[in-house]
Design a protein around this motif. Structure first.
Motif, PDB file in Angstrom:
ATOM      1  N   SER A  25       0.821  -1.210   0.000  1.00  0.00           N
ATOM      2  CA  SER A  25       0.000   0.000   0.000  1.00  0.00           C
ATOM      3  C   SER A  25       0.859   1.266   0.000  1.00  0.00           C
ATOM      4  O   SER A  25       0.413   2.319  -0.450  1.00  0.00           O
ATOM      5  N   HIS A  26       2.113   1.161   0.480  1.00  0.00           N
ATOM      6  CA  HIS A  26       3.038   2.298   0.351  1.00  0.00           C
ATOM      7  C   HIS A  26       3.271   2.589  -1.137  1.00  0.00           C
ATOM      8  O   HIS A  26       3.251   3.727  -1.585  1.00  0.00           O
ATOM      9  N   ARG A  27       3.462   1.515  -1.913  1.00  0.00           N
ATOM     10  CA  ARG A  27       3.670   1.674  -3.357  1.00  0.00           C
ATOM     11  C   ARG A  27       2.411   2.194  -4.041  1.00  0.00           C
ATOM     12  O   ARG A  27       2.486   3.115  -4.860  1.00  0.00           O
ATOM     13  N   SER A  29      -0.098   3.848  -2.768  1.00  0.00           N
ATOM     14  CA  SER A  29      -0.377   5.247  -2.405  1.00  0.00           C
ATOM     15  C   SER A  29       0.611   6.193  -3.096  1.00  0.00           C
ATOM     16  O   SER A  29       0.262   7.327  -3.439  1.00  0.00           O
ATOM     17  N   GLY A  30       1.832   5.716  -3.320  1.00  0.00           N
ATOM     18  CA  GLY A  30       2.828   6.533  -4.027  1.00  0.00           C
ATOM     19  C   GLY A  30       2.423   6.779  -5.468  1.00  0.00           C
ATOM     20  O   GLY A  30       2.496   7.902  -5.967  1.00  0.00           O
ATOM     21  N   THR A  33      -0.355   9.149  -5.604  1.00  0.00           N
ATOM     22  CA  THR A  33       0.045  10.518  -5.271  1.00  0.00           C
ATOM     23  C   THR A  33       0.491  11.305  -6.508  1.00  0.00           C
ATOM     24  O   THR A  33       0.408  12.531  -6.517  1.00  0.00           O
ATOM     25  N   TYR A  77      -2.420  10.724   0.797  1.00  0.00           N
ATOM     26  CA  TYR A  77      -1.137  11.427   0.873  1.00  0.00           C
ATOM     27  C   TYR A  77      -0.504  11.254   2.254  1.00  0.00           C
ATOM     28  O   TYR A  77       0.693  10.968   2.359  1.00  0.00           O
ATOM     29  N   TYR A  79      -1.034   8.853   4.327  1.00  0.00           N
ATOM     30  CA  TYR A  79      -0.585   7.459   4.464  1.00  0.00           C
ATOM     31  C   TYR A  79       0.808   7.288   3.854  1.00  0.00           C
ATOM     32  O   TYR A  79       1.690   6.657   4.450  1.00  0.00           O
ATOM     33  N   HIS A  80       0.992   7.866   2.669  1.00  0.00           N
ATOM     34  CA  HIS A  80       2.292   7.731   2.005  1.00  0.00           C
ATOM     35  C   HIS A  80       3.401   8.406   2.830  1.00  0.00           C
ATOM     36  O   HIS A  80       4.508   7.864   2.957  1.00  0.00           O
ATOM     37  N   GLY A  84       6.412   6.484   4.660  1.00  0.00           N
ATOM     38  CA  GLY A  84       7.767   6.955   4.378  1.00  0.00           C
ATOM     39  C   GLY A  84       8.556   7.184   5.656  1.00  0.00           C
ATOM     40  O   GLY A  84       9.744   6.837   5.742  1.00  0.00           O
ATOM     41  N   THR A 112      -2.482   6.273  10.528  1.00  0.00           N
ATOM     42  CA  THR A 112      -3.264   6.691   9.366  1.00  0.00           C
ATOM     43  C   THR A 112      -4.723   6.905   9.765  1.00  0.00           C
ATOM     44  O   THR A 112      -5.364   7.861   9.327  1.00  0.00           O
TER      45      THR A 112
ATOM     46  N   SER B  21      12.321  12.861   0.227  1.00  0.00           N
ATOM     47  CA  SER B  21      11.183  12.578   1.102  1.00  0.00           C
ATOM     48  C   SER B  21      11.209  13.485   2.331  1.00  0.00           C
ATOM     49  O   SER B  21      10.161  13.999   2.755  1.00  0.00           O
TER      50      SER B  21
END
Lengths: 124, 119
Positions: A25-27, A29-30, A33, A77, A79-80, A84, A112, B21
């Motif tokens: 989900s990091h990917r 959400s990226g 984005t 956003y 969440y990302h 990170g 989140t 980042s």
């Protein structure tokens, strides 16, 4: 990747641990984005162009459907960003064990949830 | 060596992804801390048009472009590959990278125009 080694890894047949969900989900959400940045730039443009365009923007964002949309966008956003931060903490060497990863993923989902509540509370 | 790596080196990509980042995190918090207490047009436009803030916005825009490129490159080299999609994988990945490059170039020009008040 031209060595032609056989790959026996069908993700759809596996039960994924929470750490895998956090990573995927990091990917996701990226990637989401990237179009969100177009929205951010468009909002930035209208907000700075003139007082009139700023007010039009504010009026449009006060519609319930628009608010729901903006809340979802800001949650993706945030969440990302949070994922990170978790990644950077793990780069520093904290929580790199599997147990640490599970705790980190749970904390990430909890944070989140909190950020979703704060964003909703602020915008509604 | 894959020429589509942002800096043609994995280590500098790794560092740039993290540096960008941190810049964007700091920028997001700065913008949030300005807009949450005062959502009026006057406060917002005064805040955003200060020279240091225009510089910070430009830096964040550049960070966003580098970060997006490296992120998309990493995702595409994992999923849009010959192994996943057959012989089309290689060409499709290059096509998507070119599209991404064009989109990020548009973001860069558009962003600079907004930040420095040309539109």
């Amino acid at each position: 990747m031209k060595d032609g080694r056989p790959v026996n890894l069908d993700i759809s047949t596996m039960k994924l641990p929470i750490t895998a969900w956090a990573s995927i989900s990091h990917r996701v959400s990226g990637i989401l984005t990237i179009p969100i940045f177009a929205l951010f730039l468009w909002v930035l443009q209208l907000s700075l162009e003139s007082k009139e365009s700023f007010q039009i923007l504010q009026e449009n964002f006060s519609a319930p459907l628009a608010k729901v949309f903006i809340i979802l966008v800001l949650t993706v956003y945030s969440y990302h960003l949070l994922a990170g931060i978790k990644h950077l903490i793990m780069d520093l060497g904290y929580g790199e064990t599997f147990e640490g990863g599970v705790i980190g993923a749970k904390l990430l989902f909890a944070c989140t949830g909190i950020s979703f509540i704060l964003i909703s509370w602020w915008l509604w | 060596m894959n020429v589509t790596v942002f800096n043609r080196s994995g280590i500098s990509d790794w560092i740039l992804q993290r540096a960008s980042s941190v810049i964007m995190l700091a920028y997001s918090l700065t913008v949030a801390s300005a807009v949450i207490p005062d959502t009026s047009y006057e406060a917002w436009s005064v805040f955003m048009t200060q020279t240091w803030m225009r510089g910070f916005s430009t830096l964040a825009l550049l960070a966003m472009i580098a970060h997006s490129w490296i992120g998309v490159w990493a995702v595409l080299t994992d999923y849009v590959t010959v192994r996943m999609l057959g012989s089309l994988g290689e060409r499709l990945r290059l096509f998507l990278l070119v599209l991404m490059g064009i989109l990020l170039l548009v973001y860069l020009l558009w962003g600079v125009f907004i930040i420095w008040g040309f539109i």
